[in-house]
Design a protein around this motif. Structure first.
Motif, PDB file in Angstrom:
ATOM      1  N   ARG A   1      -4.991 -25.645 -22.894  1.00  0.00           N
ATOM      2  CA  ARG A   1      -6.113 -24.893 -22.558  1.00  0.00           C
ATOM      3  C   ARG A   1      -5.506 -24.101 -21.331  1.00  0.00           C
ATOM      4  O   ARG A   1      -5.708 -22.980 -21.272  1.00  0.00           O
ATOM      5  CB  ARG A   1      -7.235 -25.775 -22.216  1.00  0.00           C
ATOM      6  CG  ARG A   1      -8.285 -24.877 -21.768  1.00  0.00           C
ATOM      7  CD  ARG A   1      -9.775 -25.841 -21.862  1.00  0.00           C
ATOM      8  NE  ARG A   1     -10.939 -25.004 -21.585  1.00  0.00           N
ATOM      9  CZ  ARG A   1     -11.963 -25.526 -21.922  1.00  0.00           C
ATOM     10  NH1 ARG A   1     -12.177 -26.999 -22.176  1.00  0.00           N
ATOM     11  NH2 ARG A   1     -13.313 -24.820 -21.708  1.00  0.00           N
ATOM     12  N   ALA A   2      -5.199 -24.899 -20.243  1.00  0.00           N
ATOM     13  CA  ALA A   2      -4.625 -23.838 -19.077  1.00  0.00           C
ATOM     14  C   ALA A   2      -3.771 -22.810 -19.134  1.00  0.00           C
ATOM     15  O   ALA A   2      -3.632 -21.648 -18.750  1.00  0.00           O
ATOM     16  CB  ALA A   2      -4.172 -24.866 -17.829  1.00  0.00           C
ATOM     17  N   ARG A   3      -2.924 -23.076 -20.208  1.00  0.00           N
ATOM     18  CA  ARG A   3      -1.783 -21.882 -20.508  1.00  0.00           C
ATOM     19  C   ARG A   3      -2.584 -20.720 -21.236  1.00  0.00           C
ATOM     20  O   ARG A   3      -2.091 -19.823 -21.281  1.00  0.00           O
ATOM     21  CB  ARG A   3      -0.631 -22.485 -21.238  1.00  0.00           C
ATOM     22  CG  ARG A   3       0.177 -23.432 -20.218  1.00  0.00           C
ATOM     23  CD  ARG A   3       1.359 -24.145 -20.717  1.00  0.00           C
ATOM     24  NE  ARG A   3       2.268 -25.112 -20.283  1.00  0.00           N
ATOM     25  CZ  ARG A   3       2.889 -24.666 -19.065  1.00  0.00           C
ATOM     26  NH1 ARG A   3       3.161 -23.390 -18.823  1.00  0.00           N
ATOM     27  NH2 ARG A   3       3.470 -25.849 -18.332  1.00  0.00           N
ATOM     28  N   THR A   4      -3.228 -21.214 -22.067  1.00  0.00           N
ATOM     29  CA  THR A   4      -3.931 -20.055 -22.884  1.00  0.00           C
ATOM     30  C   THR A   4      -4.832 -19.333 -21.955  1.00  0.00           C
ATOM     31  O   THR A   4      -5.053 -18.170 -22.061  1.00  0.00           O
ATOM     32  CB  THR A   4      -4.882 -20.909 -24.083  1.00  0.00           C
ATOM     33  OG1 THR A   4      -4.089 -21.620 -24.943  1.00  0.00           O
ATOM     34  CG2 THR A   4      -5.514 -19.711 -24.895  1.00  0.00           C
TER      35      THR A   4
ATOM     36  N   VAL B   1      -2.670  -6.112 -26.365  1.00  0.00           N
ATOM     37  CA  VAL B   1      -2.058  -7.034 -25.796  1.00  0.00           C
ATOM     38  C   VAL B   1      -2.366  -8.246 -26.466  1.00  0.00           C
ATOM     39  O   VAL B   1      -3.542  -8.939 -26.493  1.00  0.00           O
ATOM     40  CB  VAL B   1      -2.190  -7.317 -24.270  1.00  0.00           C
ATOM     41  CG1 VAL B   1      -1.488  -8.544 -23.617  1.00  0.00           C
ATOM     42  CG2 VAL B   1      -2.081  -5.986 -23.507  1.00  0.00           C
ATOM     43  N   LEU B   2      -1.533  -9.005 -27.016  1.00  0.00           N
ATOM     44  CA  LEU B   2      -1.626 -10.360 -27.814  1.00  0.00           C
ATOM     45  C   LEU B   2      -1.107 -11.547 -27.046  1.00  0.00           C
ATOM     46  O   LEU B   2       0.066 -11.237 -26.689  1.00  0.00           O
ATOM     47  CB  LEU B   2      -1.043 -10.276 -29.440  1.00  0.00           C
ATOM     48  CG  LEU B   2      -1.570  -8.963 -30.024  1.00  0.00           C
ATOM     49  CD1 LEU B   2      -0.929  -9.036 -31.597  1.00  0.00           C
ATOM     50  CD2 LEU B   2      -2.925  -8.955 -30.192  1.00  0.00           C
ATOM     51  N   GLY B   3      -1.739 -12.650 -27.209  1.00  0.00           N
ATOM     52  CA  GLY B   3      -1.204 -13.846 -26.472  1.00  0.00           C
ATOM     53  C   GLY B   3      -0.528 -14.843 -27.714  1.00  0.00           C
ATOM     54  O   GLY B   3      -1.040 -14.772 -28.617  1.00  0.00           O
ATOM     55  N   LEU B   4       0.428 -15.356 -27.234  1.00  0.00           N
ATOM     56  CA  LEU B   4       1.103 -16.467 -28.134  1.00  0.00           C
ATOM     57  C   LEU B   4       1.275 -17.884 -27.304  1.00  0.00           C
ATOM     58  O   LEU B   4       2.290 -17.715 -26.415  1.00  0.00           O
ATOM     59  CB  LEU B   4       2.181 -16.221 -28.792  1.00  0.00           C
ATOM     60  CG  LEU B   4       3.126 -16.955 -29.827  1.00  0.00           C
ATOM     61  CD1 LEU B   4       2.304 -17.673 -30.824  1.00  0.00           C
ATOM     62  CD2 LEU B   4       4.541 -16.438 -30.508  1.00  0.00           C
ATOM     63  N   LEU B   5       0.538 -18.978 -27.681  1.00  0.00           N
ATOM     64  CA  LEU B   5       1.128 -20.127 -27.109  1.00  0.00           C
ATOM     65  C   LEU B   5       1.768 -21.012 -27.990  1.00  0.00           C
ATOM     66  O   LEU B   5       1.236 -21.464 -29.433  1.00  0.00           O
ATOM     67  CB  LEU B   5      -0.219 -20.940 -26.688  1.00  0.00           C
ATOM     68  CG  LEU B   5      -0.153 -22.372 -26.111  1.00  0.00           C
ATOM     69  CD1 LEU B   5       0.820 -22.242 -24.788  1.00  0.00           C
ATOM     70  CD2 LEU B   5      -1.179 -23.212 -26.203  1.00  0.00           C
TER      71      LEU B   5
ATOM     72  N   PRO C   1     -10.826 -13.701 -30.145  1.00  0.00           N
ATOM     73  CA  PRO C   1     -10.370 -14.069 -31.600  1.00  0.00           C
ATOM     74  C   PRO C   1      -9.007 -14.700 -31.326  1.00  0.00           C
ATOM     75  O   PRO C   1      -8.374 -14.442 -30.497  1.00  0.00           O
ATOM     76  CB  PRO C   1     -10.049 -12.699 -32.190  1.00  0.00           C
ATOM     77  CG  PRO C   1     -10.789 -11.663 -31.544  1.00  0.00           C
ATOM     78  CD  PRO C   1     -11.041 -12.024 -30.211  1.00  0.00           C
ATOM     79  N   ALA C   2      -8.998 -15.915 -32.207  1.00  0.00           N
ATOM     80  CA  ALA C   2      -7.839 -16.815 -32.038  1.00  0.00           C
ATOM     81  C   ALA C   2      -7.404 -16.935 -33.443  1.00  0.00           C
ATOM     82  O   ALA C   2      -8.248 -17.292 -34.227  1.00  0.00           O
ATOM     83  CB  ALA C   2      -8.235 -18.097 -31.261  1.00  0.00           C
TER      84      ALA C   2
ATOM     85  N   GLY D   1      -6.560 -11.204 -27.804  1.00  0.00           N
ATOM     86  CA  GLY D   1      -6.596 -12.017 -28.880  1.00  0.00           C
ATOM     87  C   GLY D   1      -5.557 -13.151 -28.781  1.00  0.00           C
ATOM     88  O   GLY D   1      -4.533 -12.532 -28.035  1.00  0.00           O
ATOM     89  N   VAL D   2      -5.459 -14.272 -29.331  1.00  0.00           N
ATOM     90  CA  VAL D   2      -4.466 -15.248 -29.267  1.00  0.00           C
ATOM     91  C   VAL D   2      -3.959 -16.029 -30.471  1.00  0.00           C
ATOM     92  O   VAL D   2      -4.799 -16.174 -31.169  1.00  0.00           O
ATOM     93  CB  VAL D   2      -4.731 -16.377 -28.079  1.00  0.00           C
ATOM     94  CG1 VAL D   2      -4.813 -15.768 -26.557  1.00  0.00           C
ATOM     95  CG2 VAL D   2      -5.965 -17.049 -28.299  1.00  0.00           C
TER      96      VAL D   2
END
Length: 369
Positions: free
Chosen positions: A121-124, A78-82, A160-161, A134-135
């Motif tokens: 920061r809060a959204r991440t 699962v990867l996050g994207l801001l 990891p970012a 990882g983001v």
């Protein structure tokens, strides 16, 4: 301020992620909401695959791994994207990231900051609560002051970012992160060199100053003039969105019109596409024709081809930025779980824009790199 549903969902996910399993009634108490609201939230999150729900209880999905865990092969990640926006420039970046995640068998979840860096920061953290291992982060910075005020936390993330279409100040903790970005200085150089080859004197720059891309284009202009052996930079014409500052937009148009009418300029680079299209329309009303009186190149190539006179444009490799950043993040996650001795080696990857030649510069159509 009233808590939004998205913020409440992030808190709920964080609670389940921490506990592994929880009763819906217990979550209602911890969240300070009614059982009906908690049940509705759980159903919505379960429908999106973020939670498993069985007999009044919810648990962290096995496919996402144990809390804090990292998958080894990329499958099931699962990867996050801001991102600061899901439209215009960043729509293509997001599309590229989604394509690369799908190829890796990973799921991509998205948060949008709407260019409010104080909320990055809060959204991440919301992405982490939703299971991101990882983001990819494109902070909502507008200028250097935002980078200084809202940047250091990125280097402290527990996963990891990869920094996306942003550059850190040299020597800062943020500079030690992986990053993938477009080389806007190269894009500006392509545009100016092309206009010079068409026989124009030093082209003018019309640009905004409200985003990292705009500031990179401005810096690239100064650098390109030096590289090409031209005179000291002319004053950049400050551009602003016509819809939010009509008077400022008109000043920019008038300044460009005066430069053309006086014979001081016959070519210009304009950031961005939307401004360029509107400037061309307003110049026509003032009697300046493109490309007959002014050769013009736009920067971004989002909608440049749709202008009445299709605009030559610098095209940053937006989709490839998203793809390469996602591939780098997946590789980083795999190396981290396997104990690879090269895991600590970070990368700063710059991708080169292309110049897509159309009618607005008065040259035959082609594409150059």
């Amino acid at each position: 301020m009233r808590e939004s549903a998205a913020e409440r969902h992030d808190r709920l996910l964080a609670l389940v992620r921490e506990r592994g399993t929880a009763r819906v009634s217990d979550l209602a108490g911890l969240l300070g909401v009614s059982p009906v609201t908690a049940r509705r939230d759980v159903e919505a999150l379960a429908a999106r695959g973020l939670l498993d729900r069985v007999h009044g209880q919810v648990s962290w999905p096995r496919a996402q791994g144990a809390p804090g865990g990292v998958a080894g092969s990329g499958s099931g990640l699962v990867l996050g994207l801001l991102a600061p926006s899901a439209t215009y420039y960043f729509a293509e970046v997001i599309r590229g990231a989604h394509e690369a995640a799908a190829r890796a068998g990973a799921r991509l979840i998205l948060r949008i900051s709407d260019y409010r860096p104080e909320e990055d920061r809060a959204r991440t953290e919301g992405l982490l609560a939703a299971g991101a291992e990882g983001v990819l982060v494109a902070p909502g910075w507008r200028g250097p002051e935002d980078r200084l005020a809202y940047g250091d936390w990125l280097a402290e993330l527990p996963v990891p970012a990869v920094l996306l279409e942003r550059r850190a100040a040299p020597g800062t903790p943020l500079d030690g992160l992986d990053r993938v970005s477009s080389d806007h200085a190269h894009g500006v150089l392509l545009a100016l060199r092309h206009l010079l080859e068409l026989g124009h004197a030093t082209p003018l720059l019309v640009a905004r100053s409200d985003s990292p891309t705009a500031l990179a284009v401005r810096a690239g202009y100064t650098e390109a003039l030096g590289t090409l052996g031209l005179e000291a930079p002319r004053t950049v014409i400050d551009s602003v969105p016509a819809e939010t500052d009509p008077e400022g937009f008109e000043r920019a148009v008038r300044a460009l019109h005066e430069a053309v009418a006086s014979g001081r300029a016959s070519a210009a680079l304009v950031h961005n596409d939307v401004d360029a299209i509107q400037i061309v329309q307003r110049l026509a009303e003032l009697g300046v024709r493109v490309p007959e009186d002014l050769a013009l190149i736009a920067y971004d190539d989002e909608v440049a081809a749709l202008a009445d006179t299709p605009l030559t444009a610098v095209a940053p490799p937006k989709r490839r930025v998203g793809r390469h950043a996602t591939e780098l993040l997946v590789e980083r996650l795999g190396a981290g779980s396997g104990g690879d001795e090269d895991e600590a080696a970070r990368r700063h990857l710059s991708l080169l824009p292309r110049l897509r030649v159309r009618d607005s510069c008065g040259a035959s159509r082609t594409t150059t790199a």
